[in-house]
Design an enzyme around this catalytic site. Structure first.
Site, PDB file in Angstrom:
ATOM      1  N   ARG A 252       0.844  -1.183   0.000  1.00 18.28           N
ATOM      2  CA  ARG A 252       0.000   0.000   0.000  1.00 18.28           C
ATOM      3  C   ARG A 252       0.891   1.248   0.000  1.00 18.28           C
ATOM      4  O   ARG A 252       2.029   1.202   0.477  1.00 18.28           O
ATOM      5  CB  ARG A 252      -0.908   0.026   1.239  1.00 18.28           C
ATOM      6  CG  ARG A 252      -1.928   1.150   1.186  1.00 18.28           C
ATOM      7  CD  ARG A 252      -2.661   1.373   2.495  1.00 18.28           C
ATOM      8  NE  ARG A 252      -3.583   2.513   2.360  1.00 18.28           N
ATOM      9  CZ  ARG A 252      -4.237   3.081   3.357  1.00 18.28           C
ATOM     10  NH1 ARG A 252      -4.073   2.631   4.589  1.00 18.28           N
ATOM     11  NH2 ARG A 252      -5.047   4.102   3.131  1.00 18.28           N
ATOM     12  N   HIS A 253       0.361   2.329  -0.529  1.00 22.67           N
ATOM     13  CA  HIS A 253       1.072   3.601  -0.482  1.00 22.67           C
ATOM     14  C   HIS A 253       1.243   4.060   0.963  1.00 22.67           C
ATOM     15  O   HIS A 253       0.656   3.497   1.893  1.00 22.67           O
ATOM     16  CB  HIS A 253       0.308   4.666  -1.272  1.00 22.67           C
ATOM     17  CG  HIS A 253      -1.104   4.845  -0.798  1.00 22.67           C
ATOM     18  ND1 HIS A 253      -1.434   5.501   0.368  1.00 22.67           N
ATOM     19  CD2 HIS A 253      -2.277   4.421  -1.320  1.00 22.67           C
ATOM     20  CE1 HIS A 253      -2.737   5.493   0.538  1.00 22.67           C
ATOM     21  NE2 HIS A 253      -3.284   4.835  -0.465  1.00 22.67           N
TER      22      HIS A 253
ATOM     23  N   ARG B 289      -1.155   9.611   3.639  1.00 26.18           N
ATOM     24  CA  ARG B 289      -1.693  10.574   2.674  1.00 26.18           C
ATOM     25  C   ARG B 289      -2.684  11.505   3.348  1.00 26.18           C
ATOM     26  O   ARG B 289      -3.120  11.272   4.477  1.00 26.18           O
ATOM     27  CB  ARG B 289      -2.386   9.848   1.522  1.00 26.18           C
ATOM     28  CG  ARG B 289      -3.586   8.996   1.957  1.00 26.18           C
ATOM     29  CD  ARG B 289      -4.492   8.671   0.795  1.00 26.18           C
ATOM     30  NE  ARG B 289      -5.523   7.704   1.115  1.00 26.18           N
ATOM     31  CZ  ARG B 289      -6.649   7.971   1.770  1.00 26.18           C
ATOM     32  NH1 ARG B 289      -6.884   9.194   2.218  1.00 26.18           N
ATOM     33  NH2 ARG B 289      -7.540   7.019   1.996  1.00 26.18           N
TER      34      ARG B 289
ATOM     35  N   ARG C 154      -0.197   9.090  -5.502  1.00 27.56           N
ATOM     36  CA  ARG C 154       0.365   8.611  -4.238  1.00 27.56           C
ATOM     37  C   ARG C 154       1.018   7.229  -4.372  1.00 27.56           C
ATOM     38  O   ARG C 154       1.962   6.926  -3.643  1.00 27.56           O
ATOM     39  CB  ARG C 154      -0.707   8.587  -3.146  1.00 27.56           C
ATOM     40  CG  ARG C 154      -1.929   7.749  -3.441  1.00 27.56           C
ATOM     41  CD  ARG C 154      -2.967   7.894  -2.343  1.00 27.56           C
ATOM     42  NE  ARG C 154      -4.215   7.205  -2.632  1.00 27.56           N
ATOM     43  CZ  ARG C 154      -5.216   7.726  -3.321  1.00 27.56           C
ATOM     44  NH1 ARG C 154      -5.104   8.959  -3.817  1.00 27.56           N
ATOM     45  NH2 ARG C 154      -6.325   7.040  -3.528  1.00 27.56           N
TER      46      ARG C 154
ATOM     47  N   ASP D 149      -4.901   0.066  -0.207  1.00 27.19           N
ATOM     48  CA  ASP D 149      -5.426  -0.792   0.849  1.00 27.19           C
ATOM     49  C   ASP D 149      -6.463  -1.766   0.285  1.00 27.19           C
ATOM     50  O   ASP D 149      -6.516  -2.935   0.677  1.00 27.19           O
ATOM     51  CB  ASP D 149      -6.028   0.033   1.988  1.00 27.19           C
ATOM     52  CG  ASP D 149      -6.963   1.128   1.505  1.00 27.19           C
ATOM     53  OD1 ASP D 149      -7.272   1.193   0.301  1.00 27.19           O
ATOM     54  OD2 ASP D 149      -7.383   1.949   2.346  1.00 27.19           O
TER      55      ASP D 149
END
Length: 436
Positions: free
Chosen positions: A43-44, A47, A114, A292
């Site tokens: 996942r990034h 944010r 992102r 996610d």
């Protein structure tokens, strides 16, 4: 004396040959598995909120969210960099001399700012330049290719490519008794959120977006409106419904097949090519920078998802091992900074699962045709869907049977009626009546 020397030399030769043979046999049959390929889905990082809501005191993007809505923050960049350093340690055996090579590593991202930025931060932690890769002594960083395609064309990682069959399956699920009962049960909560937040709550996705916005604002130490005290609590229905949204996209076998199924097939096909020595380039590491929902969809599709929101920089590791002549895969989930991961228990397969067994267990969610063929609806359903009519195959068969049988029934009834009228005419023939 000469013969003694000959005997000693011969003995040394025999002993060396035997010892070499033993070493070869030990290397051919080892109890130690060898990691030969790894896929990582991460996942990034941290944010900003995706969006605000009408009554949000923090809705001014320029004033409160410097990077912009949905964008990666400096905290997120650091989280992804640390993930890259972890991957460098975990996959040292796959990286050879540790330097980047296009023939050994491939990094793929969804076409979202992102995730693209997160992939770059992971690559920076994974491949700090060394020796001749240093191009600027004041900047220990090197450019690493990040591959992506537009969201509306991506059916493997982002799952954003339009799919008629999936859209129909989702509509059916949203009309199901399970879903409508859930929504009706929490109507009072939805009314409360609508009244106070100033938004319409029509779906679990609406609930999740509002919950996530509040969660991030709290994380960033921004005071929340007083009305949230009633509902924004750990273990609350609000939290539970937001987490349930992570199951929605893959809540049926058909929906799982048409979303994350293509990603699972992508991974398994690459594993098979690695085993068969047909993988070109013959890489050892494939990294997906995603969301996610990507992690939740994968876990939920194979029966391993527990209600939660996969944390920032969390990662799934799908690894291929070789043990003598056999191969098996393991799946790890890193949802914290823990470096001592334990393999997950794959349902009906255990921790060490062969590709053949995995394909067999999950055959119903692994597509066998092209995306176009998997997503295509029958012509009659395309027409009905275009008219916003949702009808099951069973009902269609019933309707078609009725349409086909109706003329036959009319003919039969007409013949029976004609026969009766003819009999009446014959019975009255003495009165000179004639049936025509």
């Amino acid at each position: 004396m000469f013969w003694k020397i000959v005997v000693v030399l011969f003995s040394v030769f025999v002993f060396s040959t035997a010892k070499s043979s033993i070493r070869r046999n030990q290397s051919a049959y080892s109890d130690e598995p060898q990691l030969i390929f790894a896929h990582v889905i991460h996942r990034h990082g941290d944010r900003n909120p995706i969006r605000s809501y009408p009554n949000d005191p923090w809705k001014d993007e320029e004033q409160f969210w410097e990077e912009g809505f949905g964008q990666l923050t400096n905290i997120g960049i650091n989280q992804e960099y640390e993930l890259g350093t972890y991957l460098r340690k975990r996959y040292a055996s796959l990286l050879g001399d540790g330097g980047y090579s296009n023939d050994n590593v491939y990094i793929q991202s969804t076409d979202v700012d992102r995730t693209l930025n997160s992939a770059q931060a992971v690559a920076a932690g994974l491949f700090p330049p060394e020796n001749d890769q240093i191009w600027n002594a004041d900047l220990l960083w090197q450019p690493i290719p990040i591959h992506t395609i537009p969201k509306e064309m991506d059916h493997v990682l982002y799952a954003g490519r339009p799919c008629s069959r999936y859209q129909r399956a989702m509509r059916k699920h949203l009309q199901s008794l399970e879903y409508t009962t859930l929504m009706a049960k929490h109507k009072q909560l939805f009314d409360y959120l609508q009244e106070n937040a100033g938004i319409q709550i029509h779906s679990l996705d609406d609930v999740d977006i509002l919950y996530n916005t509040l969660w991030i604002e709290q994380l960033k130490e921004k005071s929340l409106p007083f009305w949230t005290d009633e509902v924004f609590l750990p273990g609350s229905d609000f939290e539970m419904l937001a987490y349930l949204n992570f199951r929605l996209a893959t809540n049926t076998t058909e929906m799982a097949r048409l979303t994350v199924g293509f990603l699972i097939r992508d991974i398994l096909d690459r594993f098979s090519s690695k085993i068969e020595s047909t993988l070109l380039p013959n890489r050892s590491l494939h990294i997906y920078s995603a969301h996610d929902s990507t992690i939740a969809n994968f876990l939920n599709a194979i029966g391993l998802f527990e209600l939660h929101n996969p944390p920032y920089a969390s990662s799934l590791h799908i690894e291929l091992y070789k043990l003598n002549a056999d191969h098996y895969m393991q799946i790890f989930y890193r949802n914290s900074s823990d470096e001592n991961l334990q393999p997950l228990e794959i349902p009906l397969c255990g921790q060490n699962c062969s590709l053949e067994m995995f394909r067999s267990i999950y055959s119903e969610i692994i597509p066998t045709e092209t995306f176009e063929e998997e997503c295509e609806l029958p012509f009659y359903l395309e027409i009905l869907e275009g008219s916003n009519i949702c009808i099951s195959n069973e009902w269609f068969v019933s309707i078609m049977c009725f349409v086909v049988m109706l003329p036959i029934m009319i003919i039969v009834l007409w013949r029976v009626s004609s026969s009766k009228r003819g009999n009446i005419a014959l019975e009255n023939d003495n009165n000179n009546m004639k049936y025509l």
